[in-house]
Design a protein around this motif. Structure first.
Motif, PDB file in Angstrom:
ATOM      1  N   GLN A  26      -1.564   3.738  -7.164  1.00 21.13           N
ATOM      2  CA  GLN A  26      -0.146   3.513  -7.446  1.00 21.13           C
ATOM      3  C   GLN A  26       0.497   4.799  -7.937  1.00 21.13           C
ATOM      4  O   GLN A  26      -0.188   5.692  -8.476  1.00 21.13           O
ATOM      5  CB  GLN A  26      -0.001   2.426  -8.530  1.00 21.13           C
ATOM      6  CG  GLN A  26      -0.463   1.051  -8.082  1.00 21.13           C
ATOM      7  CD  GLN A  26      -0.643   0.097  -9.247  1.00 21.13           C
ATOM      8  OE1 GLN A  26      -1.743  -0.028  -9.770  1.00 21.13           O
ATOM      9  NE2 GLN A  26       0.438  -0.550  -9.667  1.00 21.13           N
ATOM     10  N   GLU A 108       4.522   0.943  -7.647  1.00 21.72           N
ATOM     11  CA  GLU A 108       4.341   0.819  -6.188  1.00 21.72           C
ATOM     12  C   GLU A 108       3.104   1.582  -5.729  1.00 21.72           C
ATOM     13  O   GLU A 108       2.662   2.526  -6.376  1.00 21.72           O
ATOM     14  CB  GLU A 108       5.586   1.359  -5.466  1.00 21.72           C
ATOM     15  CG  GLU A 108       6.808   0.480  -5.667  1.00 21.72           C
ATOM     16  CD  GLU A 108       8.080   1.098  -5.076  1.00 21.72           C
ATOM     17  OE1 GLU A 108       7.982   2.076  -4.303  1.00 21.72           O
ATOM     18  OE2 GLU A 108       9.164   0.608  -5.424  1.00 21.72           O
ATOM     19  N   PHE A 109       2.583   1.170  -4.578  1.00 21.49           N
ATOM     20  CA  PHE A 109       1.384   1.823  -4.049  1.00 21.49           C
ATOM     21  C   PHE A 109       1.683   3.270  -3.648  1.00 21.49           C
ATOM     22  O   PHE A 109       2.791   3.606  -3.219  1.00 21.49           O
ATOM     23  CB  PHE A 109       0.837   1.055  -2.843  1.00 21.49           C
ATOM     24  CG  PHE A 109       0.228  -0.260  -3.219  1.00 21.49           C
ATOM     25  CD1 PHE A 109      -0.954  -0.321  -3.952  1.00 21.49           C
ATOM     26  CD2 PHE A 109       0.835  -1.453  -2.856  1.00 21.49           C
ATOM     27  CE1 PHE A 109      -1.520  -1.532  -4.308  1.00 21.49           C
ATOM     28  CE2 PHE A 109       0.285  -2.676  -3.210  1.00 21.49           C
ATOM     29  CZ  PHE A 109      -0.896  -2.706  -3.944  1.00 21.49           C
ATOM     30  N   LYS A 111       0.589   6.052  -1.066  1.00 19.59           N
ATOM     31  CA  LYS A 111      -0.031   6.411   0.226  1.00 19.59           C
ATOM     32  C   LYS A 111      -0.790   5.272   0.919  1.00 19.59           C
ATOM     33  O   LYS A 111      -0.944   5.304   2.126  1.00 19.59           O
ATOM     34  CB  LYS A 111      -0.933   7.649   0.103  1.00 19.59           C
ATOM     35  CG  LYS A 111      -0.129   8.917  -0.167  1.00 19.59           C
ATOM     36  CD  LYS A 111      -0.980  10.179   0.025  1.00 19.59           C
ATOM     37  CE  LYS A 111      -0.130  11.438  -0.172  1.00 19.59           C
ATOM     38  NZ  LYS A 111      -0.934  12.681  -0.117  1.00 19.59           N
ATOM     39  N   LYS A 113      -1.021   1.369   2.196  1.00 21.05           N
ATOM     40  CA  LYS A 113       0.008   0.392   2.552  1.00 21.05           C
ATOM     41  C   LYS A 113      -0.636  -0.915   3.004  1.00 21.05           C
ATOM     42  O   LYS A 113      -1.090  -1.017   4.134  1.00 21.05           O
ATOM     43  CB  LYS A 113       0.883   0.936   3.690  1.00 21.05           C
ATOM     44  CG  LYS A 113       1.757   2.119   3.292  1.00 21.05           C
ATOM     45  CD  LYS A 113       2.698   2.486   4.440  1.00 21.05           C
ATOM     46  CE  LYS A 113       3.541   3.711   4.101  1.00 21.05           C
ATOM     47  NZ  LYS A 113       2.710   4.950   3.991  1.00 21.05           N
ATOM     48  N   ARG A 115      -1.031  -4.380   4.650  1.00 19.66           N
ATOM     49  CA  ARG A 115      -0.343  -5.075   5.734  1.00 19.66           C
ATOM     50  C   ARG A 115       0.064  -6.468   5.257  1.00 19.66           C
ATOM     51  O   ARG A 115      -0.488  -6.991   4.291  1.00 19.66           O
ATOM     52  CB  ARG A 115      -1.278  -5.201   6.933  1.00 19.66           C
ATOM     53  CG  ARG A 115      -1.558  -3.878   7.601  1.00 19.66           C
ATOM     54  CD  ARG A 115      -2.486  -4.123   8.780  1.00 19.66           C
ATOM     55  NE  ARG A 115      -2.783  -2.890   9.484  1.00 19.66           N
ATOM     56  CZ  ARG A 115      -3.656  -2.797  10.476  1.00 19.66           C
ATOM     57  NH1 ARG A 115      -4.326  -3.871  10.887  1.00 19.66           N
ATOM     58  NH2 ARG A 115      -3.870  -1.648  11.065  1.00 19.66           N
TER      59      ARG A 115
END
Lengths: 214, 215
Positions: A26, A108-109, A111, A113, A115
């Motif tokens: 993150q 937020e994450f 790099k 991601k 799905r």
């Protein structure tokens, strides 16, 4: 697996049994402008680990190994006095930066991601099993082993790895896909897992086993 | 509370130590078009309990008792063989289940969390299993839980028992809970009262919040 008496790395990482668990990748931990990420002076190990991890996640998808993304968040429903006390003991004391506040960019994450068809587990403590449905999901998916990756190696990754073992999962630390603030901290975790409760492998080896090359 | 020899209902429901925990007040369990109703369950008792629940939630907010909302969802990440196949039910890929994640049936029925209130999503009967409910109760320094919702003998009782096992005082607010039959409801009331908690009606609780009753 059930009839064997010793488990090879190939057994444990098999897409029949394994889940790839990605811990806390993150912004606040990893991004150069994140609340803790900006304190990192040499980003080489961290960036290499994340690059390797991004690649490993793609390979996991290719070989149908479920990927579970762990995401830390903090807010007034989980910032207990015990938790805040632990934070105040860190460098910076009570001024230590807030990390991954619920709903912020920092949470937020970085790099990686997920799905839409992948699982995100939201946690508020070091271990991804505490106060979450991670174990329920792993059992539902009939997983017997976890491949742990992410940051930081000796805090959230190690707490998660230890608790996975206590809850009867085989543990593999994918060492080149994890990073700590110092090499010494990272290596101490590698030592503990390798010596006491799991296996340690690099991502190339894991992918080679998935692809049947090893 | 700590120095008393005996905990009165007033002690346990105090805004200093209590949380109101609202269990599974969702369309599939309460609405006349929901999953339970479609399976022939009479929703009258549940809907009456929800009317009183809505009023108790308002009172709790007025007296600054934290209201924690618990809801059930089910999907591929938690529909294990053990869960789906419980009691000999068939284990199939898309089981018929209440409160499928993202559906109307999983939405709250008549109760509405405020934007600053806590919502806990669970996938099993007990609200403590696979959730951060205990962490939140400890963070808010709660020592007792006032349990309401549906159904009395399934999710409410599972949650009540686990609350007690995790060292929380338990109060079952009986007129804000309901089960498909009165026998089922009364069996839970008996167990809670006899073995591990207190049982009260919502006017009893409100009377203690408002200071109208001293014990």
């Amino acid at each position: 697996m059930a009839t064997q008496t010793s488990y090879s790395l190939k057994d444990v990482v098999s897409n029949e049994h394994a889940a790839l668990v990605v811990v806390d990748v993150q912004n606040d931990f990893c991004h150069q402008e994140g609340s803790l990420g900006k304190l990192v002076t040499d980003r080489t190990n961290l960036e290499q680990a994340v690059d390797h991890l991004v690649h490993l996640i793609e390979e996991a998808r290719r070989f149908h190994v479920p990927v579970v993304f762990i995401q830390t968040t903090h807010d007034r429903f989980n910032d207990s006095s015990v938790w805040l006390r632990a934070r105040s003991d860190r460098p910076g004391g009570t001024q230590a930066p807030a990390v991954c506040a619920t709903g912020t960019w920092g949470a937020e994450f970085y790099k990686v991601k997920p799905r839409p068809d992948e699982r995100i587990v939201n946690k508020h403590r070091f271990s991804a099993f505490i106060g979450t449905d991670l174990e329920m999901t792993l059992r539902t998916l009939k997983r017997e082993s976890v491949l742990v990756t992410g940051v930081t190696t000796n805090v959230c990754v190690e707490s998660t790895a230890r608790e996975a073992f206590m809850r009867e999962f085989h543990v593999v630390l994918v060492e080149d896909c994890a990073s700590a603030w110092t090499v010494e901290e990272h290596q101490a975790t590698v030592h503990n897992i390798g010596k006491y409760f799991g296996q340690v492998a690099d991502s190339q080896k894991v992918v080679a086993l998935w692809s049947g090359e090893a | 509370m700590a120095t008393e020899q005996r905990y009165t209902l007033k002690d346990l429901v105090s805004p200093e130590v209590a949380a109101l925990v609202v269990v599974d007040v969702q369309n599939d369990f309460c609405h006349e078009d929901g999953w339970s109703a479609q399976r022939g369950h009479n929703m009258a008792a549940a809907q009456q309990a929800v009317d009183r629940t809505v009023s108790l939630i308002d009172e709790a907010r007025r007296f600054q008792v934290p209201v924690l909302f618990v809801r059930t969802t089910h999907d591929e990440w938690n529909n294990s063989d053990v869960w789906v196949g419980r009691g000999g039910r068939p284990v199939v890929e898309n089981p018929s289940t209440a409160c499928v994640t993202g559906t109307w049936g999983a939405e709250f029925y008549k109760v509405q969390p405020d934007s600053d209130e806590y919502v806990c999503t669970k996938h099993r009967y007990s609200a403590f299993t696979g959730t951060d409910l205990e962490m939140t109760l400890r963070t808010l320094r709660r020592q007792s839980v006032l349990l309401i919702g549906v159904t009395t003998n399934a999710c409410v009782e599972f949650t009540a028992r686990e609350a007690f096992m995790r060292e929380f005082h338990v109060v079952l607010v009986q007129d804000c809970t309901a089960a498909p039959t009165d026998e089922e409801h009364q069996a839970t009331v008996f167990n809670v009262r006899r073995y591990f908690g207190q049982v009260a009606d919502s006017p009893d609780v409100v009377a203690r919040w408002s200071g109208e009753t001293d014990s």
